[in-house]
Scaffold this motif. Structure first.
Motif: not given
Length: 277
Positions: A40-51
């Motif tokens: 998730t972090v690799k493909k979408e960035g750290i902020f993807a964890l907050y989606k």
């Protein structure tokens, strides 16, 4: 503030939890929790964890307020006097009421969260731009019924889980500090609160899997939570009911330890300022 921060502990593991619980069993995207987080972090960035966390964060204060208020109401209607100590079954009944009462806010928030988090793992352009867009789209497609889809499953998860949550907290505190609970400490509160979170999720996880699949699925795929459960058991077996257990258990102790510490601190302060309130 402590309760708000405890909910922030939940955010990182919630993203992995929903993605693991809703991914295909035939062609899974992730091998486990750490693989899910790293991809998730690799493909979408750290902020993807907050989606998808906008709606739950907005709702966290009223949800906890209703939850603790519901538990207080549940205890009060069973007590013959304010100082009467309730037994385990009575505490569980009060907790059950608490979980049922939070559904009106919890269900739509969970629906929005699931849709936003699952779409990030799917291929193609995202369907929704944010929580407000999800609400507008769901209302256009199916009205309030679509926004509140999964409410029964949410209640079926939260009512028994809250029974375990509040009953275990009260009983552990009594075990550590005596039946009157007059000598609470930070350490005992953190331990009892953390263990209450563990007991809560041990009860909640199977229905949480069903709820998330129902709320994230396209219209018409399932007729309800029981349809999700029967198809899940038929195609993936009983172990599928515990998907996402690792991230849930990693967060359950610290998040709920902080939650109950905030609650007890708030109650202590209120009792000092307004003892007769």
């Amino acid at each position: 503030m402590v309760i708000k921060r405890s909910h922030q502990v939940v955010i990182l593991s919630t993203s992995a939890q929903v993605r693991l619980q809703t991914q295909s069993a035939v062609n899974p995207l992730y091998k486990g929790t750490w693989d899910c987080l790293s991809q998730t972090v690799k493909k979408e960035g750290i902020f993807a964890l907050y989606k998808g966390m906008g709606a739950p964060l907005v709702g966290v204060a009223p949800i906890f307020a209703i939850s603790f208020m519901g538990f207080g109401i549940g205890k009060k209607i069973q007590q013959s006097s304010p100082d009467e100590a309730l037994g385990p079954a009575q505490l569980a009944a009060a907790g059950f009421l608490s979980g049922f009462m939070t559904t009106v806010i919890m269900a739509p928030g969970e629906r929005i969260k699931c849709l936003l988090q699952v779409q990030q793992a799917a291929t193609g352009p995202p369907k929704y731009s944010g929580p407000a867009d999800v609400v507008k789209s769901l209302y256009r497609e199916g009205g309030l019924r679509s926004i509140f889809k999964g409410s029964a499953a949410t209640a079926a998860r939260d009512a028994p889980a809250s029974a375990a949550y509040f009953a275990s907290y009260e009983l552990i505190q009594r075990w550590l500090q005596g039946p009157d609970r007059q000598k609470l400490t930070v350490g005992t509160t953190l331990f009892a609160g953390g263990m209450a979170g563990v007991f809560n999720w041990v009860v909640a996880i199977p229905m949480d899997v069903c709820k998330n699949r129902l709320q994230a699925a396209p219209e018409g795929k399932y007729t309800g939570a029981m349809d999700v459960l029967s198809k899940l058991l038929k195609t993936e077996g009983p172990t599928a009911l515990w998907k996402g257990a690792t991230p849930i258990m990693l967060r359950s102790f610290p998040a709920n330890a902080a939650c109950f510490l905030g609650y007890e601190a708030a109650m202590f302060g209120l009792n000092q300022v307004a003892p007769n309130l």
